[in-house]
Motif scaffolding. Structure first.
Motif, PDB file in Angstrom:
ATOM      1  N   ILE A   1       0.883  -1.189   0.072  1.00 37.35           N
ATOM      2  CA  ILE A   1      -0.064  -0.116   0.011  1.00 37.35           C
ATOM      3  C   ILE A   1       0.946   1.115  -0.083  1.00 37.35           C
ATOM      4  N   ARG A   2       1.086   1.799  -1.146  1.00 41.28           N
ATOM      5  CA  ARG A   2       1.971   3.058  -1.386  1.00 41.28           C
ATOM      6  C   ARG A   2       1.360   4.343  -1.102  1.00 41.28           C
ATOM      7  N   SER A   3      -0.100   4.446  -1.519  1.00 40.23           N
ATOM      8  CA  SER A   3      -0.898   5.407  -1.346  1.00 40.23           C
ATOM      9  C   SER A   3      -2.377   5.110  -1.178  1.00 40.23           C
ATOM     10  N   ALA A   4      -3.192   5.996  -1.007  1.00 46.47           N
ATOM     11  CA  ALA A   4      -4.553   5.713  -0.741  1.00 46.47           C
ATOM     12  C   ALA A   4      -5.352   5.125  -1.855  1.00 46.47           C
ATOM     13  N   GLU A   5      -4.586   5.422  -3.131  1.00 41.79           N
ATOM     14  CA  GLU A   5      -5.297   4.749  -4.500  1.00 41.79           C
ATOM     15  C   GLU A   5      -5.247   3.359  -4.163  1.00 41.79           C
ATOM     16  N   ASP A   6      -4.180   2.859  -3.645  1.00 40.50           N
ATOM     17  CA  ASP A   6      -4.165   1.291  -3.564  1.00 40.50           C
ATOM     18  C   ASP A   6      -4.994   0.698  -2.890  1.00 40.50           C
ATOM     19  N   LEU A   7      -5.961   1.326  -1.952  1.00 42.19           N
ATOM     20  CA  LEU A   7      -6.988   0.794  -1.066  1.00 42.19           C
ATOM     21  C   LEU A   7      -8.398   0.608  -1.904  1.00 42.19           C
ATOM     22  N   LYS A   8      -8.479   1.332  -3.210  1.00 44.94           N
ATOM     23  CA  LYS A   8      -9.684   1.227  -3.897  1.00 44.94           C
ATOM     24  C   LYS A   8      -9.980  -0.234  -4.399  1.00 44.94           C
ATOM     25  N   GLY A   9     -11.259  -0.672  -4.151  1.00 45.56           N
ATOM     26  CA  GLY A   9     -11.563  -1.724  -4.711  1.00 45.56           C
ATOM     27  C   GLY A   9     -10.957  -3.094  -3.707  1.00 45.56           C
ATOM     28  N   LEU A  10     -10.117  -3.125  -2.827  1.00 45.82           N
ATOM     29  CA  LEU A  10      -9.666  -3.994  -1.987  1.00 45.82           C
ATOM     30  C   LEU A  10     -10.820  -4.638  -1.080  1.00 45.82           C
TER      31      LEU A  10
ATOM     32  N   GLU B   1      -7.257 -17.134   2.377  1.00 46.92           N
ATOM     33  CA  GLU B   1      -6.495 -18.348   1.496  1.00 46.92           C
ATOM     34  C   GLU B   1      -7.229 -18.435   0.290  1.00 46.92           C
ATOM     35  N   ARG B   2      -8.643 -18.523   0.121  1.00 51.28           N
ATOM     36  CA  ARG B   2      -9.266 -18.849  -1.099  1.00 51.28           C
ATOM     37  C   ARG B   2      -9.619 -17.437  -1.885  1.00 51.28           C
ATOM     38  N   GLY B   3      -8.707 -16.346  -1.326  1.00 51.79           N
ATOM     39  CA  GLY B   3      -9.205 -15.242  -2.359  1.00 51.79           C
ATOM     40  C   GLY B   3     -10.464 -14.461  -2.350  1.00 51.79           C
ATOM     41  N   VAL B   4     -11.247 -14.932  -1.216  1.00 53.20           N
ATOM     42  CA  VAL B   4     -12.488 -14.076  -1.082  1.00 53.20           C
ATOM     43  C   VAL B   4     -12.164 -12.994  -0.676  1.00 53.20           C
ATOM     44  N   ILE B   5     -11.163 -12.689   0.138  1.00 55.25           N
ATOM     45  CA  ILE B   5     -10.647 -11.393   0.504  1.00 55.25           C
ATOM     46  C   ILE B   5      -9.334 -11.331   0.009  1.00 55.25           C
ATOM     47  N   ASP B   6      -8.957  -9.757  -0.069  1.00 57.60           N
ATOM     48  CA  ASP B   6      -7.629  -9.274  -0.318  1.00 57.60           C
ATOM     49  C   ASP B   6      -6.585  -9.179   0.880  1.00 57.60           C
ATOM     50  N   ALA B   7      -7.193  -8.834   1.971  1.00 58.06           N
ATOM     51  CA  ALA B   7      -6.450  -8.283   3.021  1.00 58.06           C
ATOM     52  C   ALA B   7      -7.523  -8.534   4.256  1.00 58.06           C
ATOM     53  N   ALA B   8      -6.815  -8.654   5.594  1.00 54.83           N
ATOM     54  CA  ALA B   8      -7.577  -8.836   6.915  1.00 54.83           C
ATOM     55  C   ALA B   8      -6.715  -8.133   7.882  1.00 54.83           C
ATOM     56  N   GLU B   9      -7.405  -7.740   8.913  1.00 48.95           N
ATOM     57  CA  GLU B   9      -6.815  -7.330  10.164  1.00 48.95           C
ATOM     58  C   GLU B   9      -7.445  -8.280  11.146  1.00 48.95           C
ATOM     59  N   TYR B  10      -6.539  -8.252  12.149  1.00 49.42           N
ATOM     60  CA  TYR B  10      -7.281  -8.850  13.229  1.00 49.42           C
ATOM     61  C   TYR B  10      -6.888  -8.650  14.551  1.00 49.42           C
ATOM     62  N   ILE B  11      -5.702  -8.769  15.203  1.00 52.91           N
ATOM     63  CA  ILE B  11      -5.406  -8.496  16.345  1.00 52.91           C
ATOM     64  C   ILE B  11      -4.042  -7.847  16.449  1.00 52.91           C
ATOM     65  N   GLY B  12      -2.990  -8.745  16.500  1.00 49.21           N
ATOM     66  CA  GLY B  12      -1.564  -8.312  16.683  1.00 49.21           C
ATOM     67  C   GLY B  12      -0.547  -9.711  16.286  1.00 49.21           C
ATOM     68  N   PRO B  13       0.513  -9.511  16.283  1.00 47.66           N
ATOM     69  CA  PRO B  13       1.576 -10.489  15.907  1.00 47.66           C
ATOM     70  C   PRO B  13       1.325 -12.003  16.614  1.00 47.66           C
ATOM     71  N   PHE B  14       0.979 -11.993  17.891  1.00 50.08           N
ATOM     72  CA  PHE B  14       0.951 -13.430  18.641  1.00 50.08           C
ATOM     73  C   PHE B  14      -0.414 -14.111  18.131  1.00 50.08           C
TER      74      PHE B  14
END
Length: 360
Positions: A162-171, A203-216
């Motif tokens: 993600i280099r700019s706000a444009e890269d968020l479009k459509g994700l 994994e299946r590509g239903v989503i392009d990105a995901a947030e959850y909690i943190g490293p652990f």
């Protein structure tokens, strides 16, 4: 010893012998507590178990709470409904999962661009936050008690940089609560997916990105195997609080001593959870990086765009919902004051030490 003292002493002894054990004199209560978080995420899941263990110990076994995983009794995203209806007595779940019912519910957890953990705890317990939120939970037939905090979260896992706000479009981005509404303003397609279903969707590509909690937790869930880039900071949930939601009728029927036990146990669980994450996240992040994860900060341009979008969203929600406007104004005033204080009192020293102690 004279006769009068002897008689008195005998009477006291008889009274002591006749007094029943504390546990047998207390009301015996058995509650069910479904949990929105999977058992594999043991740090957050176990916050509810801390509460259950403490009330059992304090009541000498008279007050028992049985914690269950998502789907065992109630699906992960339907716990508030079950508590509202009285299908279960309580449940462990964050208010932001249910912001569609009333966006004010999200304020019990956090808002995008929100407060750090100490400030959030201070607002909830000593800054009037719980008083501000009482009506919104009462409308849901719930008494809510803050019972866990993850501390600072990460921004999420992405398949591309993600280099700019444009890269968020459509994700297509799995993101919970109002964070999704903020990103939607920048063209992202938010997806609210239960924690246990995130990895398969990524994994299946239903989503392009995901947030959850943190490293652990993210390491345990295996996100690094299907997404390379790991972004920070977690603007969407800076230090989210999870509630023990109690059916209002069940709460009001609870003896005052048990209410006090529950409130006390929840405070311990809240701080214990945050502390555990502080211990577990640093080594987990090192392991992820060593295994090939590409750690990236969100570009400043992206964070600025997200901040503007968040402020626009709060104005819009306030125009639609007077209660959200009132509580948000109270929250925001407290947040700004705390931010200014910490910038002087602690952040200055933390930032200095981070530079001064960095490897050369």
């Amino acid at each position: 010893m004279n006769r009068r003292n002897l008689v008195a002493g005998g009477a006291l002894g008889a009274t002591a012998l006749a007094t029943p054990h504390l546990a047998s004199a207390q009301t015996r209560i058995r509650w069910r507590c479904p949990n929105s978080f999977p058992k594999s995420i043991e740090t957050l899941y176990s916050a509810a178990e801390i509460v259950a263990r403490r009330v059992r110990e304090m009541s000498d076994g008279s007050f028992e709470i049985t914690v269950s995983g998502p789907g065992e009794v109630v699906p992960a995203l339907q716990i508030l409904d079950a508590v509202t209806q009285g299908s279960v007595e309580c449940g462990f779940t964050p208010g932001l999962f249910y912001f569609g019912k009333d966006p004010t519910l999200a304020l019990s957890t956090t808002l995008p661009m929100g407060m750090a953990s100490r400030a959030m705890f201070a607002w909830l317990h000593y800054g009037g936050g719980r008083d501000q939120l009482r009506d919104v939970f009462r409308d849901q037939n719930v008494h809510a008690i803050p019972a866990a905090c993850t501390g600072a979260q990460m921004g999420g896992w992405f398949r591309k940089e993600i280099r700019s706000a444009e890269d968020l479009k459509g994700l297509k981005f799995r993101i919970a609560g109002l964070g999704g509404s903020v990103m939607q303003k920048l063209g992202t397609v938010p997806q609210q997916i239960a924690p246990s279903d995130i990895y398969p969707a990524l994994e299946r590509g239903v989503i392009d990105a995901a947030e959850y909690i943190g490293p652990f937790d993210d390491e345990k869930l295996g996100f690094a195997r299907v997404a390379r880039y790991y972004y920070y900071p977690g603007f969407q949930e800076v230090a989210p609080s999870t509630d023990l939601m109690v059916n209002l009728r069940a709460w009001e029927a609870l003896p005052k001593t048990y209410q006090a036990m529950l409130e006390t146990a929840c405070i311990e669980a809240w701080h214990a959870t945050a502390a555990k994450y502080d211990v577990l996240n640093p080594p987990a992040l090192r392991r992820l990086i060593a295994a090939g994860t590409q750690l990236r900060p969100y570009p400043r341009e992206v964070l600025q765009a997200l901040y503007r979008a968040a402020q626009e969203l709060y104005v819009e929600l306030g125009e639609q919902n007077a209660r959200f406007k009132r509580v948000h104004e109270h929250w925001e005033k407290f947040r700004v004051e705390q931010s200014q204080w910490f910038r002087i009192a602690e952040d200055s020293m933390v930032n200095f030490l981070a530079v001064a102690s960095a490897p050369r």
